[in-house]
Design an enzyme around this catalytic site. Structure first.
Site, short mmCIF file in Angstrom:
data_model
loop_
_atom_site.label_atom_id
_atom_site.label_comp_id
_atom_site.label_asym_id
_atom_site.label_seq_id
_atom_site.Cartn_x
_atom_site.Cartn_y
_atom_site.Cartn_z
N GLU A 221 -24.15 -51.66 -1.59
CA GLU A 221 -22.86 -52.00 -2.19
C GLU A 221 -21.97 -52.51 -1.06
OE1 GLU A 221 -22.35 -52.11 -5.29
OE2 GLU A 221 -24.16 -51.08 -5.96
N CYS B 120 -13.12 -52.76 -1.72
CA CYS B 120 -14.17 -53.78 -1.63
C CYS B 120 -14.03 -54.85 -2.71
CB CYS B 120 -15.55 -53.13 -1.71
SG CYS B 120 -15.83 -52.14 -3.19
#
Length: 476
Positions: free
Chosen positions: A218, A252
């Site tokens: 991720e 993110c």
């Protein structure tokens, strides 16, 4: 300021050895047993809520309400979702039988991968390690957790919580810096789950490849926002600035840069300024004292973002509003830059801070061209009331995930996969997707012992066997 001490290599190897043995026990656990463990994790988080608030406040001045919203609530929500659906997820899944296999039945069984490693980031140091953990537990695995050393208060607290809730042969926390991470990555885990930067993700994948360990990565990247002429600018500005400033931009999937028609820029900035004033007050000089606004994690990242701003200004960018920095407090105010060009460093790397560069275009085609010239982002945001514009952008761009007329919120639906594409990530999780990420999908075929069509195709191939093979080949 407390620091994290590296866990001894021998201790790491001993934990790994014990978990490799204990995975054999967990392999046979049923839904009831796993749900009890998830409930235990849920309860320990509830018990430690105030201390989680305190740890995140110590690590980077995060407001308790924002900790609830972005760390505790989404983790608890995922746990409860898993508890509610686990029996269905674990159930063998029957699949159709082709005519060439008449007499058989086939199914997919979900079995634990085994011993897993979860390496967490510093930006959401609680949620982004505990949510993968709950997926690993739901799937019946052991887990070694490695929290970020950049958030030492949260790291210590996670270790304390896990030690209270689980035996180390099932779940253990290993603390330390990149050297500890390297030691862990040298071990032949059955699965590695990493959340962090693309650069470190490449290192993780390279080290995992030596032991042929499957990975979930991720990562991140420059997630664009595209505003169409048809958008509600007031609504868009408020949602974009919320998504950008959440956790001081250290998210993110934060909107990294804005693509907008030239004629809408001034109105957008006016609405954005109004939204930020609603969030943090009308007097920008008082923003450093606002307890709802987080800080940049450390001095190194503060200086990195400051350099991006300075480089942009030197090359012709302008500050539309904001631009206030306090180095001694790692404070960077909400900032919008206009007249931004592609040669500026701020357009070359993920910002990971509260600075929004504005790029102008004359058409949706030009907007798509700017996005598609870059690596595939973790998220892409579209603001438009025109369904035609939305469909055009969805069909002509690529991204790990997309929210239309909002930012960040697609992560809140556990029925949607969360993950990137290529440089922004590998694999996905959340909900059932997380369960599958930590499971091996085992193919099982049950053959009829009385009559099997397969036996009609055994050698010798002269005669009936060859005729049957020829007939089947013609059918396909």
């Amino acid at each position: 300021m407390i620091t994290v001490t590296n866990t001894d290599t021998k201790e790491i190897q001993e934990i790994f050895k014990k978990q490799k043995e204990y995975k054999k026990v967990l392999r046979t656990t049923d839904a009831k047993q796993r749900k009890a463990k998830l409930k235990r994790l849920h309860d320990i988080i509830a018990k430690y809520r105030e201390r989680i608030h305190q740890a995140l406040r110590e690590d980077f001045r995060k407001a308790p309400a924002e900790t609830d919203l972005t760390e505790i609530y989404p983790t608890q929500s995922e746990i409860l979702h898993s508890i509610s659906h686990l029996e269905k997820w674990m159930r063998p899944h029957s699949v159709a039988t082709p005519i060439t296999l008449v007499g058989t039945r086939s199914e997919i069984r979900y079995e634990p991968k085994g011993t897993t490693l979860i390496i967490g980031p510093w930006n959401y140091p609680f949620h982004l390690i505990m949510t993968p953990l709950q997926s690993a537990i739901a799937a019946g695995n052991t887990a070694v957790l490695k929290p970020s050393e950049h958030t030492p208060h949260t790291s210590h607290l996670i270790k304390e919580m896990i030690a209270e809730a689980f035996n180390p042969e099932e779940v253990a926390v290993v603390e330390g810096d990149h050297k500890v991470a390297s030691d862990l990555l040298d071990l032949p885990f059955d699965h590695i789950f990493f959340t962090g930067s693309p650069n470190v993700g490449r290192i993780v994948m390279e080290k995992a490849a030596k032991n042929l360990v499957p990975v979930t990565l991720e990562l991140g990247g420059k997630s664009p926002v595209i505003i169409d002429e048809s958008a509600d600018l007031r609504d868009a500005a408020k949602k974009i600035m919320w998504g950008k400033l959440l956790n001081c931009g250290q998210t993110c999937v934060a909107p990294d840069y804005l693509i907008i028609p030239e004629n809408l820029v001034n109105n957008f900035i006016a609405h954005a300024r109004t939204a930020v004033y609603e969030f943090y007050g009308n007097d920008e000089k008082n923003w450093p004292a606002n307890r709802d606004y987080a800080r940049i994690i450390n001095e190194r990242h503060f200086k990195r973002i400051r350099h991006l701003i300075e480089d942009a200004l030197e090359k012709g960018a302008r500050i539309a509003f904001g631009g206030h920095l306090l180095e001694e407090d790692n404070f960077i105010s909400p900032t919008i830059l206009t007249e931004v060009t592609e040669d500026m460093e701020i357009m070359q790397e993920e910002i990971f801070g509260p600075v929004l560069p504005v790029v102008t275009v004359k058409s949706l085609e030009e907007a798509v061209d700017k996005v598609e010239k870059r690596e595939k982002p973790l998220a892409l945001y579209i603001f438009a009331r025109s369904r035609q514009a939305v469909e055009y952008l969805l069909k002509h761009t690529h991204a790990g995930g997309t929210a239309v007329n909002d930012t960040i919120m697609h992560l809140a639906n556990p029925n949607l996969p969360f993950g990137g594409v290529g440089p922004s990530g590998h694999g996905s999780y959340h909900g059932e997707f997380g369960f599958k990420a930590f499971s091996h999908e085992r193919a099982v075929l049950h053959q009829n012992t009385i009559l099997s069509i397969g036996q009609a195709m055994y050698p010798p191939y002269q005669g009936i066997s060859g005729d049957v093979i020829g007939l089947i080949t013609k059918l396909y």
